[in-house]
Design a protein around this motif. Structure first.
Motif, mmCIF file in Angstrom:
data_model
loop_
_atom_site.group_PDB
_atom_site.id
_atom_site.type_symbol
_atom_site.label_atom_id
_atom_site.label_comp_id
_atom_site.label_asym_id
_atom_site.label_seq_id
_atom_site.Cartn_x
_atom_site.Cartn_y
_atom_site.Cartn_z
ATOM 1 N N ILE A 51 0.901 -1.270 -0.081
ATOM 2 C CA ILE A 51 -0.038 0.061 0.043
ATOM 3 C C ILE A 51 0.737 1.256 -0.095
ATOM 4 C CG2 ILE A 51 -2.094 -1.021 0.900
ATOM 5 C CD1 ILE A 51 -1.022 0.328 3.720
ATOM 6 N N GLY A 52 2.232 1.044 0.210
ATOM 7 C CA GLY A 52 2.997 2.251 0.149
ATOM 8 C C GLY A 52 3.095 2.978 -1.087
ATOM 9 N N HIS A 53 2.821 2.227 -2.090
ATOM 10 C CA HIS A 53 2.989 2.972 -3.324
ATOM 11 C C HIS A 53 1.651 2.677 -4.001
ATOM 12 C CE1 HIS A 53 7.149 3.134 -2.691
ATOM 13 N NE2 HIS A 53 7.271 1.811 -2.447
ATOM 14 N N THR A 54 0.731 2.813 -3.344
ATOM 15 C CA THR A 54 -0.731 3.107 -4.014
ATOM 16 C C THR A 54 -0.721 4.633 -3.641
ATOM 17 O OG1 THR A 54 -1.735 2.822 -1.827
ATOM 18 C CG2 THR A 54 -1.890 0.947 -3.281
ATOM 19 N N ASP A 60 2.957 11.070 -5.664
ATOM 20 C CA ASP A 60 1.643 11.236 -4.562
ATOM 21 C C ASP A 60 1.461 9.684 -3.935
ATOM 22 O OD1 ASP A 60 1.121 13.991 -4.330
ATOM 23 O OD2 ASP A 60 -0.121 13.834 -6.073
ATOM 24 N N CYS A 61 2.489 8.836 -3.901
ATOM 25 C CA CYS A 61 2.341 7.583 -3.247
ATOM 26 C C CYS A 61 1.957 7.835 -1.890
ATOM 27 C CB CYS A 61 3.569 6.591 -3.300
ATOM 28 S SG CYS A 61 3.857 6.129 -4.898
ATOM 29 N N VAL A 62 1.229 6.853 -1.123
ATOM 30 C CA VAL A 62 1.179 6.904 0.322
ATOM 31 C C VAL A 62 2.499 6.978 0.951
ATOM 32 C CG1 VAL A 62 0.422 5.485 2.400
ATOM 33 C CG2 VAL A 62 -0.914 5.687 0.350
ATOM 34 N N LEU A 103 6.685 13.693 -4.869
ATOM 35 C CA LEU A 103 7.597 12.773 -5.832
ATOM 36 C C LEU A 103 7.881 11.548 -4.631
ATOM 37 C CD1 LEU A 103 9.499 11.681 -8.252
ATOM 38 C CD2 LEU A 103 11.230 12.912 -7.409
ATOM 39 N N CYS A 104 7.518 10.294 -5.215
ATOM 40 C CA CYS A 104 8.003 9.088 -4.216
ATOM 41 C C CYS A 104 9.383 8.758 -4.712
ATOM 42 C CB CYS A 104 6.861 8.314 -4.411
ATOM 43 S SG CYS A 104 7.220 6.784 -3.240
ATOM 44 N N ARG A 105 9.813 7.751 -3.786
ATOM 45 C CA ARG A 105 11.271 7.520 -3.989
ATOM 46 C C ARG A 105 11.112 6.189 -5.055
ATOM 47 N NH1 ARG A 105 12.946 4.253 1.441
ATOM 48 N NH2 ARG A 105 10.825 3.144 1.603
ATOM 49 N N CYS A 106 9.958 5.843 -5.314
ATOM 50 C CA CYS A 106 9.719 4.892 -6.439
ATOM 51 C C CYS A 106 9.504 5.498 -7.840
ATOM 52 C CB CYS A 106 8.423 3.795 -6.296
ATOM 53 S SG CYS A 106 7.024 4.745 -6.523
ATOM 54 N N GLY A 107 9.842 6.551 -7.815
ATOM 55 C CA GLY A 107 9.661 7.505 -9.021
ATOM 56 C C GLY A 107 8.045 7.977 -9.420
HETATM 57 ZN ZN LIG Z 1 6.111 5.109 -4.459
#
Ligand SMILES: [Zn+2]
Length: 387
Positions: free
Chosen positions: A227-230, A248-250, A241-245
């Motif tokens: 859920i961290g990257h939803t 607005d990820c959780v 910006l999320c560290r996955c690229g």
């Molecule tokens: Zn993410």
């Protein structure tokens, strides 16, 4: 080990689940004939997997006794690797940590460096018991059957790395690789005796492990519960910006790394998620506001999972779980607001009672299950030969 697998696991499982049992108890619980039970008990006694405890029933003039699972017949080595460190443990065959140690190391240093540190920690723990399995937990999606990490957002260099093969020169024992939140879900479900549990791991990142109807849900690619990257329900005007690229990820709102980034922007330097928790303990207003907001963001995401899986408990572990009510009130607020009363009536949302050891306990339990399942778990040596 061969003997263990040849035994079948039905009778052994009874002892693992129910504790001390007499011969009659086993016959009644298993539905097996007396002669089959006698044969199984003899094999288990010979293998050292059960021990007589005395004090049982006496039948037909023959002294009889109760037996229990010998949890110290061997041990499991487990390492719960997080983004910035790991906990290593020697666990008994009931998943209980006998000795533990922790190390600080960035998972992004790559598998060679991190796994070398894990082996170093195992050697320092110096297990006195025979090692029957190794459980490795990682903060990324795992292709369970292949025992590899796949496309991990934060584990550079780990993609499809042969973790089991890496241990081959060090240990002649099967290696189980599992996502860190999944391992926690197993530990929490067993510890609470519940079949429907969501384990939320809140550290640098945000992960969730799901046990539904007693089964761990991994999903097609091992990424179930990520859920961290939803996408976060509530978002800032300016995308984060999320560290996955992605945007607005959780995690970009509620991960330990994101909280640290937010604090840094207003001139508050921290070097770890623990530092953020320390700020809360000192009553830092900015940190309190950020973590309260993070709790709500997490609550939105958890509410969706609660709607889909209808768990009995949401158990929170990881460094950020130490934040206390400021975090939990936000999570509860959103879950109770959004999920139907039928879903929340008996729902418990609480911090783990297993502490930092939740991960290694789950890894040990899963490794033991795998060892006793009789499934073909190739020893690392065999994996190397194939690869
Ligand atoms: Zn993410």
């Amino acid at each position: 080990m061969q003997t263990v697998r040849a035994l079948g696991t039905d009778v052994l499982d009874l002892f693992r689940r129910q504790g001390e049992l007499s011969r009659i108890d086993v016959i009644e619980a298993s539905g097996l004939s007396r002669s089959t039970v006698n044969q199984r008990l003899t094999l288990l006694l010979d293998a050292g997997l059960i021990l007589p405890t005395g004090g049982g029933e006496s039948t037909g003039g023959r002294p009889s006794s109760k037996f229990r699972f010998n949890t110290e017949r061997a041990c499991i080595l487990a390492a719960d690797i997080g983004a910035s460190g790991f906990t290593a443990a020697v666990c008994d065959l009931d998943g209980r940590p006998l000795t533990t140690t922790s190390r600080t190391i960035e998972v992004a240093e790559g598998p060679e460096a991190v796994l070398a540190a894990v082996v170093g920690a195992f050697e320092e723990l110096a297990p006195e018991l025979e090692v029957w399995g190794i459980g490795i937990g990682v903060p990324g999606p795992v292709e369970f059957a292949a025992r590899r990490v796949v496309n991990p957002p934060i584990m550079s260099g780990w993609d499809r790395f042969d973790i089991a093969g890496w241990f081959a020169p060090h240990y002649d024992a099967p290696v189980v690789v599992e996502n860190d939140a999944n391992a926690r879900a197993i530990a929490e479900a067993r510890s609470l005796g519940l079949d429907n549990v969501i384990a939320l791991k809140l550290g640098s990142g945000v992960g969730a492990g799901l046990v539904s109807n007693g089964q761990l849900i991994r999903g097609d690619k091992g990424a179930a519960g990520d859920i961290g990257h939803t996408r976060s329900v509530t978002r800032d005007a300016e995308a984060r910006l999320c560290r996955c690229g992605n945007l607005d990820c959780v995690e970009a709102y509620a991960g330990g790394w994101a909280l640290r980034r937010d604090l840094e922007r207003v001139g508050i330097a921290t070097s770890s998620t623990s530092d953020v928790v320390a700020l809360l303990e000192r009553g830092d207003e900015v940190a309190l506001a950020r973590v309260r907001a993070a709790g709500r963001t997490l609550g939105d995401a958890v509410a969706t999972l609660v709607g889909v899986f209808n768990p009995r408990a949401v158990v929170v572990s990881g460094r950020l779980a130490e934040s206390g009510e400021v975090l939990f009130s936000g999570i509860r607020e959103r879950v109770y607001q959004q999920a139907a009363p039928l879903l929340t009536g008996d729902l418990v949302i609480a911090k783990t009672t297993l502490g930092d050891e939740a991960g290694v306990i789950g890894l040990a339990l899963e490794t033991i299950d795998t060892v006793f399942s009789g499934e073909e778990v190739a020893a690392p040596r065999a994996v190397v030969a194939v690869g």
